[in-house]
Design a protein around this motif. Structure first.
Motif, PDB file in Angstrom:
ATOM      1  N   TYR A 268       0.845  -1.199   0.000  1.00 18.38           N
ATOM      2  CA  TYR A 268       0.000   0.000   0.000  1.00 18.38           C
ATOM      3  C   TYR A 268       0.881   1.251   0.000  1.00 18.38           C
ATOM      4  CZ  TYR A 268      -3.552  -3.260   1.830  1.00 18.38           C
ATOM      5  OH  TYR A 268      -4.410  -4.322   2.014  1.00 18.38           O
ATOM      6  N   VAL A 269       0.288   2.362  -0.447  1.00 18.79           N
ATOM      7  CA  VAL A 269       0.877   3.680  -0.234  1.00 18.79           C
ATOM      8  C   VAL A 269      -0.153   4.551   0.459  1.00 18.79           C
ATOM      9  CG1 VAL A 269       2.577   3.639  -2.098  1.00 18.79           C
ATOM     10  CG2 VAL A 269       0.242   4.399  -2.588  1.00 18.79           C
ATOM     11  N   ILE A 270       0.326   5.373   1.384  1.00 16.72           N
ATOM     12  CA  ILE A 270      -0.530   6.281   2.153  1.00 16.72           C
ATOM     13  C   ILE A 270      -0.325   7.684   1.603  1.00 16.72           C
ATOM     14  CG2 ILE A 270      -1.209   7.042   4.447  1.00 16.72           C
ATOM     15  CD1 ILE A 270      -1.278   3.988   3.996  1.00 16.72           C
ATOM     16  N   LEU A 271      -1.395   8.353   1.231  1.00 18.64           N
ATOM     17  CA  LEU A 271      -1.296   9.610   0.509  1.00 18.64           C
ATOM     18  C   LEU A 271      -1.810  10.778   1.355  1.00 18.64           C
ATOM     19  CD1 LEU A 271      -2.630   8.224  -2.885  1.00 18.64           C
ATOM     20  CD2 LEU A 271      -0.254   8.408  -2.135  1.00 18.64           C
ATOM     21  N   LYS A 272      -0.917  11.725   1.614  1.00 17.54           N
ATOM     22  CA  LYS A 272      -1.249  12.929   2.372  1.00 17.54           C
ATOM     23  C   LYS A 272      -1.058  14.133   1.448  1.00 17.54           C
ATOM     24  CE  LYS A 272       0.028  11.352   7.038  1.00 17.54           C
ATOM     25  NZ  LYS A 272       0.492   9.965   6.845  1.00 17.54           N
ATOM     26  N   PRO A 273      -2.129  14.675   0.883  1.00 15.02           N
ATOM     27  CA  PRO A 273      -1.987  15.736  -0.127  1.00 15.02           C
ATOM     28  C   PRO A 273      -1.177  16.945   0.321  1.00 15.02           C
ATOM     29  CG  PRO A 273      -4.209  14.847  -0.183  1.00 15.02           C
ATOM     30  CD  PRO A 273      -3.530  14.224   1.010  1.00 15.02           C
ATOM     31  N   SER A 274      -1.297  17.354   1.577  1.00 13.61           N
ATOM     32  CA  SER A 274      -0.579  18.555   1.997  1.00 13.61           C
ATOM     33  C   SER A 274       0.912  18.307   2.150  1.00 13.61           C
ATOM     34  CB  SER A 274      -1.151  19.097   3.315  1.00 13.61           C
ATOM     35  OG  SER A 274      -0.964  18.183   4.367  1.00 13.61           O
ATOM     36  N   ALA A 281      -0.530  16.266  -7.522  1.00  8.81           N
ATOM     37  CA  ALA A 281       0.534  15.327  -7.152  1.00  8.81           C
ATOM     38  C   ALA A 281      -0.043  14.044  -6.568  1.00  8.81           C
ATOM     39  CB  ALA A 281       1.471  15.987  -6.138  1.00  8.81           C
ATOM     40  N   THR A 282      -1.081  14.173  -5.761  1.00  8.48           N
ATOM     41  CA  THR A 282      -1.712  12.994  -5.168  1.00  8.48           C
ATOM     42  C   THR A 282      -2.387  12.143  -6.231  1.00  8.48           C
ATOM     43  OG1 THR A 282      -2.081  14.234  -3.111  1.00  8.48           O
ATOM     44  CG2 THR A 282      -3.367  12.215  -3.428  1.00  8.48           C
ATOM     45  N   ALA A 283      -3.052  12.783  -7.188  1.00 10.57           N
ATOM     46  CA  ALA A 283      -3.693  12.046  -8.285  1.00 10.57           C
ATOM     47  C   ALA A 283      -2.657  11.272  -9.088  1.00 10.57           C
ATOM     48  CB  ALA A 283      -4.456  13.015  -9.180  1.00 10.57           C
ATOM     49  N   GLU A 284      -1.469  11.826  -9.235  1.00  6.04           N
ATOM     50  CA  GLU A 284      -0.409  11.129  -9.956  1.00  6.04           C
ATOM     51  C   GLU A 284       0.037   9.882  -9.194  1.00  6.04           C
ATOM     52  OE1 GLU A 284       2.872  13.067 -12.536  1.00  6.04           O
ATOM     53  OE2 GLU A 284       3.781  12.830 -10.529  1.00  6.04           O
ATOM     54  N   TRP A 285       0.144   9.991  -7.859  1.00  2.00           N
ATOM     55  CA  TRP A 285       0.484   8.829  -7.037  1.00  2.00           C
ATOM     56  C   TRP A 285      -0.590   7.742  -7.179  1.00  2.00           C
ATOM     57  CZ3 TRP A 285       4.732   7.069  -5.105  1.00  2.00           C
ATOM     58  CH2 TRP A 285       5.752   7.921  -4.667  1.00  2.00           C
ATOM     59  N   ILE A 286      -1.858   8.135  -7.207  1.00  2.00           N
ATOM     60  CA  ILE A 286      -2.945   7.159  -7.349  1.00  2.00           C
ATOM     61  C   ILE A 286      -2.859   6.449  -8.688  1.00  2.00           C
ATOM     62  CG2 ILE A 286      -5.459   6.914  -7.563  1.00  2.00           C
ATOM     63  CD1 ILE A 286      -5.710   9.189  -5.494  1.00  2.00           C
ATOM     64  N   GLU A 287      -2.592   7.205  -9.731  1.00  2.00           N
ATOM     65  CA  GLU A 287      -2.448   6.625 -11.074  1.00  2.00           C
ATOM     66  C   GLU A 287      -1.319   5.594 -11.085  1.00  2.00           C
ATOM     67  OE1 GLU A 287      -0.552   8.186 -15.260  1.00  2.00           O
ATOM     68  OE2 GLU A 287      -1.747   9.605 -14.104  1.00  2.00           O
ATOM     69  N   ILE A 288      -0.191   5.928 -10.467  1.00  2.58           N
ATOM     70  CA  ILE A 288       0.955   5.013 -10.431  1.00  2.58           C
ATOM     71  C   ILE A 288       0.632   3.783  -9.596  1.00  2.58           C
ATOM     72  CG2 ILE A 288       3.323   4.769  -9.567  1.00  2.58           C
ATOM     73  CD1 ILE A 288       3.680   7.780 -10.326  1.00  2.58           C
ATOM     74  N   ALA A 289      -0.018   3.980  -8.448  1.00  4.09           N
ATOM     75  CA  ALA A 289      -0.375   2.846  -7.588  1.00  4.09           C
ATOM     76  C   ALA A 289      -1.298   1.879  -8.321  1.00  4.09           C
ATOM     77  CB  ALA A 289      -1.037   3.350  -6.308  1.00  4.09           C
ATOM     78  N   LYS A 290      -2.300   2.409  -8.993  1.00  2.30           N
ATOM     79  CA  LYS A 290      -3.224   1.541  -9.730  1.00  2.30           C
ATOM     80  C   LYS A 290      -2.506   0.775 -10.830  1.00  2.30           C
ATOM     81  CE  LYS A 290      -7.552   4.116  -9.036  1.00  2.30           C
ATOM     82  NZ  LYS A 290      -8.634   4.894  -9.700  1.00  2.30           N
ATOM     83  N   ALA A 291      -1.603   1.442 -11.525  1.00  2.00           N
ATOM     84  CA  ALA A 291      -0.878   0.796 -12.622  1.00  2.00           C
ATOM     85  C   ALA A 291      -0.004  -0.345 -12.122  1.00  2.00           C
ATOM     86  CB  ALA A 291      -0.026   1.823 -13.366  1.00  2.00           C
TER      87      ALA A 291
END
Length: 363
Positions: A268-274, A281-291
């Motif tokens: 898992y990755v934990i995403l803290k936008p601030s 930047a957070t949306a990019e992390w989500i895209e990478i995690a899903k891929a």
């Protein structure tokens, strides 16, 4: 019409000493941003520049100096007419090495773009038609204090509990986990732990072996970040699923993000936008995690309700699975009053409640 930026510093006071493996938190600094178009001061958007000492990439920055400079550069800038253009504007105006300011400016501009009504995204959460399931957060402290928090969360009906561990005796922490599991097996209660990098690298696998008997959903950041080979080995050998948190802070380039998850292979990755640099930047992390078929969830990072509201609305834009970490709004005794509320195990936006900015004075 250019953009007018104002700001004020707001120091949040914890209702109790919030213990982490990095120390005890008593207060939390934030700068609240207010932005409007020239000649239209009554319609404004709010954002928050939020940092945590010794955790945020940019916590040592002289924010007031940089915000004063940003005020000047925004004077000749028009409000973007699309959300993607807002992200482009923030990318142009603020260095990637200032993630807290990027988050605050994104939030304020999104609010202003949607009419200055504390709405940043158009989804059911803002209209009060749906809530977001969250984990019940248990702070570090004396064993009796932690047990009282656990009992209260279970009484309120939380189906996912997250314990911060690593600050008190490890045997005592295992006793607390055993206490929970003796009453609630894994099919009744999801149990997460967060070590905040507290475990010594040479001892981590032995501790994870002990923790595995408690049927944990995951452990966040068992060792300190920036040890990619050690963290990769932990992810490979651990019987407890590993979630990266602090490991993501300071990683801004897309290809560096991809390399990180491919090298370490977390569960898992934990995403803290601030802390990551805002929503783009957070949306990019989500895209990478899903891929890469990596699970993820979003958490707040001790923001006031200004920042928390923004993060909740962003989260609600996704078809998320599982419990998010968005229950920190009730930690402070001088938080900004808002429609955000906890109902059962969900955070909701209660449209019958109103915002109260109180004594905030902007300059």
């Amino acid at each position: 019409m250019g953009l007018i930026l104002e700001y004020t510093k707001h120091e949040l006071n914890f209702k109790f000493d919030a213990g982490t493996s990095r120390g005890v938190l008593k207060t939390k600094e934030a700068w609240i941003l207010k932005i409007h178009q020239q000649g239209k001061p009554k319609t404004f958007g709010l954002g928050e520049v939020s940092t945590i000492e010794r955790l945020s990439f940019d916590y040592s920055v002289d924010f007031e100096s940089e915000l004063d400079e940003l005020k000047g550069t925004l004077l000749g800038v028009e409000l973007p007419v699309t959300v993607p253009e807002i992200y482009k504007l923030v990318n142009k105006q603020v260095s990637k090495y200032r993630p807290a300011i990027r988050f605050g400016l994104e939030t304020a501009l999104l609010d202003l773009f949607h009419g200055g009504q504390f709405q940043l995204f158009d989804n059911d959460f803002y209209y009060g038609r749906s809530g977001i399931p969250i984990n019940g957060l248990i702070w570090m402290g004396e064993k009796a204090f932690m047990k009282s928090q656990i009992d209260e969360k279970l009484r309120l009906g939380f189906k996912c509990i997250k314990l911060k561990i690593g600050a008190i005796d490890f045997d005592a922490e295992c006793e607390l986990l055993d206490y929970i599991r003796s009453q609630y097996p894994a099919d009744q209660l999801i149990l997460r732990v967060d070590a905040n990098g507290a475990f010594i690298t040479q001892e981590v696998l032995k501790k994870l072996e002990r923790l595995a008997v408690f049927d944990l959903h995951s452990i966040e950041q068992p060792i300190m970040p920036r040890q990619p080979e050690a963290m990769s080995l932990v992810c490979e050998k651990s019987q407890v699923p590993i979630a990266l948190d602090e490991e993501l802070i300071g990683v801004f380039d897309k290809y560096e993000k991809i390399a990180l998850v491919e090298d370490i292979k977390p569960d898992y990755v934990i995403l803290k936008p601030s802390l990551l640099g805002g929503f783009a930047a957070t949306a990019e992390w989500i895209e990478i995690a899903k891929a890469h078929q990596i699970g993820w969830w979003i958490t707040s990072a001790l923001e006031s309700n200004i920042g928390l509201n923004a993060i909740c609305q962003f989260t609600a834009a996704y078809d998320y699975v599982g419990h998010q970490g968005l229950g920190t709004g009730q930690l402070f005794d001088n938080n900004i009053h808002s429609p955000l509320a906890i109902q059962g195990e969900e955070v909701v936006y209660n449209q019958t409640l109103s915002w109260d900015l109180g004594t905030l004075k902007f300059n």
